[in-house]
Design an enzyme around this catalytic site. Structure first.
Site, PDB file in Angstrom:
ATOM      1  N   GLY A 153       1.503 -51.700 -59.394  1.00 22.85           N
ATOM      2  CA  GLY A 153       0.757 -50.789 -60.265  1.00 22.85           C
ATOM      3  C   GLY A 153      -0.160 -49.881 -59.459  1.00 22.85           C
TER       4      GLY A 153
ATOM      5  N   GLU B  50       3.246 -54.419 -49.639  1.00 24.18           N
ATOM      6  CA  GLU B  50       2.975 -55.742 -50.216  1.00 24.18           C
ATOM      7  C   GLU B  50       4.186 -56.655 -50.040  1.00 24.18           C
ATOM      8  OE1 GLU B  50      -0.228 -54.379 -53.643  1.00 24.18           O
ATOM      9  OE2 GLU B  50       1.823 -54.777 -54.242  1.00 24.18           O
TER      10      GLU B  50
ATOM     11  N   THR C  88      -8.585 -56.618 -58.326  1.00 23.80           N
ATOM     12  CA  THR C  88      -8.854 -58.060 -58.157  1.00 23.80           C
ATOM     13  C   THR C  88      -9.016 -58.366 -56.670  1.00 23.80           C
ATOM     14  OG1 THR C  88      -7.371 -58.361 -60.048  1.00 23.80           O
ATOM     15  CG2 THR C  88      -8.131 -60.357 -58.941  1.00 23.80           C
TER      16      THR C  88
HETATM   17  C1  5RP Z   1      -0.959 -52.921 -56.317  1.00 23.17           C
HETATM   18  C2  5RP Z   1      -0.670 -54.213 -56.996  1.00 23.17           C
HETATM   19  C3  5RP Z   1      -1.832 -54.915 -57.625  1.00 23.17           C
HETATM   20  O1  5RP Z   1      -1.882 -56.198 -57.103  1.00 23.17           O
HETATM   21  C4  5RP Z   1      -1.632 -54.962 -59.109  1.00 23.17           C
HETATM   22  O2  5RP Z   1      -1.465 -53.646 -59.587  1.00 23.17           O
HETATM   23  C5  5RP Z   1      -2.822 -55.623 -59.804  1.00 23.17           C
HETATM   24  O3  5RP Z   1      -3.932 -54.794 -59.714  1.00 23.17           O
HETATM   25  P1  5RP Z   1      -5.342 -55.168 -60.324  1.00 23.17           P
HETATM   26  O4  5RP Z   1      -5.861 -56.337 -59.566  1.00 23.17           O
HETATM   27  O5  5RP Z   1      -6.164 -53.924 -60.121  1.00 23.17           O
HETATM   28  O6  5RP Z   1      -5.174 -55.485 -61.791  1.00 23.17           O
HETATM   29  O7  5RP Z   1       0.432 -54.692 -57.055  1.00 23.17           O
HETATM   30  O8  5RP Z   1       0.196 -52.301 -55.827  1.00 23.17           O
END
Ligand code: 5RP
Length: 221
Positions: A96, A103, A31
């Site tokens: 994830g 972060e 995203t």
């Molecule tokens: C990475 C994260 C991402 O923001 C989270 O996994 C969402 O990912 P995506 O936008 O690909 O669904 O926390 O460490």
């Protein structure tokens, strides 16, 4: 709309919050990749970006968006990042993409935290998405045993090494009724670098992509 179209819509919608001269914290994930594409159109207006991962740094660099080191700034105006799950209090599971530690540092430094997500990330109770925990390698087995005592089923992600050289335990089987308490308990285990629960510092706003457009959510709205 496909999920990627929803991600693109919400990634670009976050640009509305980017004002001239802002220092922008940039998260990680698919995203956020769309947000970075949008940010490139405003790269001459902003002070610069502080990145949360090597992957985001590579994309920012490819688009010639100026990057500042987090150690060289004393605060960040706005932080835009994705989420794996969020609840009505805008508390989240994140990480994830294994970028949870950087972060969390950027979230702590930011005046405003905007999460961008599609409808699939919205839950009442956090915990269906496996909770990532970044751990220093020599503490992996010890931390896993402590996570079992807390009711979880940790899984060692054998093929993942974080940007900080650590390992990830994904904790399954959790129903997180008190996210702040669990965040504090897991953070207190020796050897844990970070848990991907963003409860003490939730998002201020969630921009939610739906097929009817982007909705702005604030806590319990
Ligand atoms: C990475 C994260 C991402 O923001 C989270 O996994 C969402 O990912 P995506 O936008 O690909 O669904 O926390 O460490």
């Amino acid at each position: 709309m496909t999920q990627d179209e929803l991600k693109k819509m919400v990634g670009w919608a976050a640009l509305e919050y980017i004002k001239p001269d802002m220092l922008v914290g940039v998260g990680t994930g698919s995203t956020v990749a769309h947000f970075i594409d949008g940010l490139a159109t405003q790269k001459h207006l902003i002070k610069g970006a502080v990145s949360s991962s090597v992957a985001s740094t590579d994309k920012l660099t490819a688009l010639a968006i100026p990057i500042l080191d987090s150690n060289d700034v004393d605060g960040i105006d706005i932080y835009v990042d994705g989420a794996d799950e969020f609840n009505p209090d805008l508390m989240m599971i994140k990480g994830g993409g294994a970028a949870l530690t950087r972060e969390k540092v950027i979230a702590a430094m930011a005046k405003q935290f905007i999460a961008i997500a599609d409808k699939s990330k919205q839950v009442d109770i956090l915990g269906k998405f496996p909770l990532p925990v970044e751990v220093i390698p020599m503490a992996r087995a010890y931390v896993a045993r402590q996570l079992v005592r807390l009711g979880g089923m940790p899984e060692y992600l054998q093929n993942v090494v974080t940007d900080n050289g650590n390992v990830i335990l994904d904790v399954h089987n959790l129903e997180i009724l008190d996210p702040i308490e669990l965040e504090n308990k897991i953070n207190a285990i020796a050897g844990v670098v970070t848990v991907g629960l963003f409860a003490n510092r939730p998002a201020d706003i969630i921009l939610l992509a739906t097929s009817a457009g982007v909705k702005k959510l604030t806590a319990n709205s």
